[in-house]
Write a protein that holds these residues in place. Structure first.
Motif, PDB file in Angstrom:
ATOM      1  N   THR A   3      54.454  78.407  98.735  1.00 25.16           N
ATOM      2  CA  THR A   3      55.314  77.577  99.586  1.00 25.16           C
ATOM      3  C   THR A   3      55.773  76.339  98.835  1.00 25.16           C
ATOM      4  O   THR A   3      56.906  75.889  99.013  1.00 25.16           O
ATOM      5  CB  THR A   3      54.602  77.175 100.892  1.00 25.16           C
ATOM      6  N   TRP A   4      54.917  75.791  97.963  1.00 22.07           N
ATOM      7  CA  TRP A   4      55.306  74.623  97.176  1.00 22.07           C
ATOM      8  C   TRP A   4      56.375  75.003  96.159  1.00 22.07           C
ATOM      9  O   TRP A   4      57.358  74.292  95.977  1.00 22.07           O
ATOM     10  CB  TRP A   4      54.089  74.020  96.484  1.00 22.07           C
ATOM     11  N   SER A   6      58.506  77.490  96.398  1.00 19.50           N
ATOM     12  CA  SER A   6      59.765  77.760  97.109  1.00 19.50           C
ATOM     13  C   SER A   6      60.450  76.466  97.537  1.00 19.50           C
ATOM     14  O   SER A   6      61.670  76.418  97.657  1.00 19.50           O
ATOM     15  CB  SER A   6      59.520  78.663  98.319  1.00 19.50           C
ATOM     16  N   LEU A   7      59.662  75.434  97.747  1.00 21.74           N
ATOM     17  CA  LEU A   7      60.208  74.136  98.145  1.00 21.74           C
ATOM     18  C   LEU A   7      60.784  73.383  96.941  1.00 21.74           C
ATOM     19  O   LEU A   7      61.758  72.650  97.075  1.00 21.74           O
ATOM     20  CB  LEU A   7      59.102  73.299  98.797  1.00 21.74           C
ATOM     21  N   LYS A  11      67.259  77.763  94.047  1.00 17.26           N
ATOM     22  CA  LYS A  11      67.430  79.107  94.607  1.00 17.26           C
ATOM     23  C   LYS A  11      67.774  80.077  93.498  1.00 17.26           C
ATOM     24  O   LYS A  11      68.657  79.811  92.689  1.00 17.26           O
ATOM     25  CB  LYS A  11      68.493  79.087  95.701  1.00 17.26           C
ATOM     26  N   ARG A  15      62.362  81.703  92.687  1.00 13.64           N
ATOM     27  CA  ARG A  15      62.054  81.303  94.062  1.00 13.64           C
ATOM     28  C   ARG A  15      61.838  82.535  94.931  1.00 13.64           C
ATOM     29  O   ARG A  15      60.897  82.565  95.740  1.00 13.64           O
ATOM     30  CB  ARG A  15      63.186  80.455  94.626  1.00 13.64           C
ATOM     31  N   ILE A  19      58.431  83.532  97.027  1.00 13.70           N
ATOM     32  CA  ILE A  19      58.449  83.823  98.462  1.00 13.70           C
ATOM     33  C   ILE A  19      57.810  85.180  98.738  1.00 13.70           C
ATOM     34  O   ILE A  19      57.014  85.326  99.674  1.00 13.70           O
ATOM     35  CB  ILE A  19      59.890  83.737  99.013  1.00 13.70           C
ATOM     36  N   LEU A 101      58.393  81.367 105.226  1.00 12.94           N
ATOM     37  CA  LEU A 101      58.729  82.094 103.999  1.00 12.94           C
ATOM     38  C   LEU A 101      59.729  83.210 104.271  1.00 12.94           C
ATOM     39  O   LEU A 101      60.685  83.397 103.516  1.00 12.94           O
ATOM     40  CB  LEU A 101      57.461  82.668 103.363  1.00 12.94           C
ATOM     41  N   LYS A 104      63.040  81.733 104.866  1.00 12.77           N
ATOM     42  CA  LYS A 104      63.389  80.804 103.789  1.00 12.77           C
ATOM     43  C   LYS A 104      63.592  79.384 104.302  1.00 12.77           C
ATOM     44  O   LYS A 104      64.432  78.634 103.797  1.00 12.77           O
ATOM     45  CB  LYS A 104      64.601  81.302 103.013  1.00 12.77           C
ATOM     46  N   ASP A 106      61.926  76.470 103.868  1.00 12.14           N
ATOM     47  CA  ASP A 106      60.907  75.963 102.954  1.00 12.14           C
ATOM     48  C   ASP A 106      60.012  74.856 103.529  1.00 12.14           C
ATOM     49  O   ASP A 106      58.796  74.918 103.379  1.00 12.14           O
ATOM     50  CB  ASP A 106      61.548  75.497 101.650  1.00 12.14           C
ATOM     51  N   PHE A 110      55.901  75.181 104.009  1.00 13.15           N
ATOM     52  CA  PHE A 110      54.922  74.272 103.402  1.00 13.15           C
ATOM     53  C   PHE A 110      54.069  73.587 104.466  1.00 13.15           C
ATOM     54  O   PHE A 110      52.843  73.474 104.309  1.00 13.15           O
ATOM     55  CB  PHE A 110      55.632  73.231 102.529  1.00 13.15           C
ATOM     56  N   ARG A 183      64.453  69.375  93.890  1.00 14.45           N
ATOM     57  CA  ARG A 183      64.269  70.715  93.331  1.00 14.45           C
ATOM     58  C   ARG A 183      64.409  70.687  91.815  1.00 14.45           C
ATOM     59  O   ARG A 183      65.158  69.896  91.262  1.00 14.45           O
ATOM     60  CB  ARG A 183      65.286  71.679  93.928  1.00 14.45           C
TER      61      ARG A 183
END
Length: 196
Positions: A3-4, A6-7, A11, A15, A19, A101, A104, A106, A110, A183
């Protein structure tokens, strides 16, 4: 962790891979956490305090009697019904992370992951209370909240150190999060390998 990532990551393929791993990890956490609860109930695990405990007495593990008893780790949920909040948070948080997740979303992934971890770790504490460290060799030597405490002088010194150093740690942590906000882009990593 997924989750971190993906955050924090832009993209793209990395990523998406995080996920995917996160979805499988969330499903595994839900299943394994539920199986852990079943094992606590029927697997022969557990310790409990019998008799009275001198909560204001000297810190001596031998001042309380602890015995092994199958399923005893679940007794606190009947005695203190509010403690059920910990395992509920473990499941709900992990489900929220899973949904975050999958969609999506994010930040929700998290937040859900954080709540799930808090609930799972918290359920260990509330299940074992008042036992901090059970002894499998000699149950009577298990450490309880009241029999594992330090002297007033030691606790006062620890309080003073915490009052001095905790604000420093919190300020440093806030600064790190401010510096690392946003990001990460793959092209930035290619131009600056020391970015992280």
């Amino acid at each position: 962790g997924a989750t971190w990532v993906s955050l924090k990551i832009e993209k793209g393929a990395l990523r998406d891979r995080a996920i995917t791993y996160g979805v499988y990890a969330a499903l595994a956490v839900i299943v394994l956490y539920a199986l852990g609860g079943v094992y606590l109930a029927y697997g022969g695990l557990g310790f409990k305090v019998v008799g009275d405990v001198a909560v204001n007495g000297p810190s001596n593990p031998r001042n309380a009697e602890v015995v092994k008893e199958a399923g005893a780790w679940l007794l606190n949920y009947g005695t203190y019904p509010w403690m059920i909040a910990a395992p509920v948070l473990g499941f709900v948080g992990t489900l929220l992370a899973l949904l975050g997740l999958k969609t999506k979303a994010d930040p929700w992934a998290f937040i859900g992951s954080s709540i799930g971890v808090l609930g799972i770790i918290g359920s260990v504490g509330v299940s074992m209370f008042p036992i901090i460290l059970p002894s499998t060799i000699d149950a009577r030597s298990s450490l309880l909240v009241w029999t594992a405490s330090s002297s007033h002088t030691t606790l006062f010194i620890m309080l003073g150190v915490t009052l001095v150093f905790l604000p420093i740690v919190l300020l440093y942590t806030a600064w790190v999060y401010k510096v690392l906000f946003g990001r990460i882009e793959v092209k930035a990593l290619k131009t600056n390998p020391d970015l992280y």
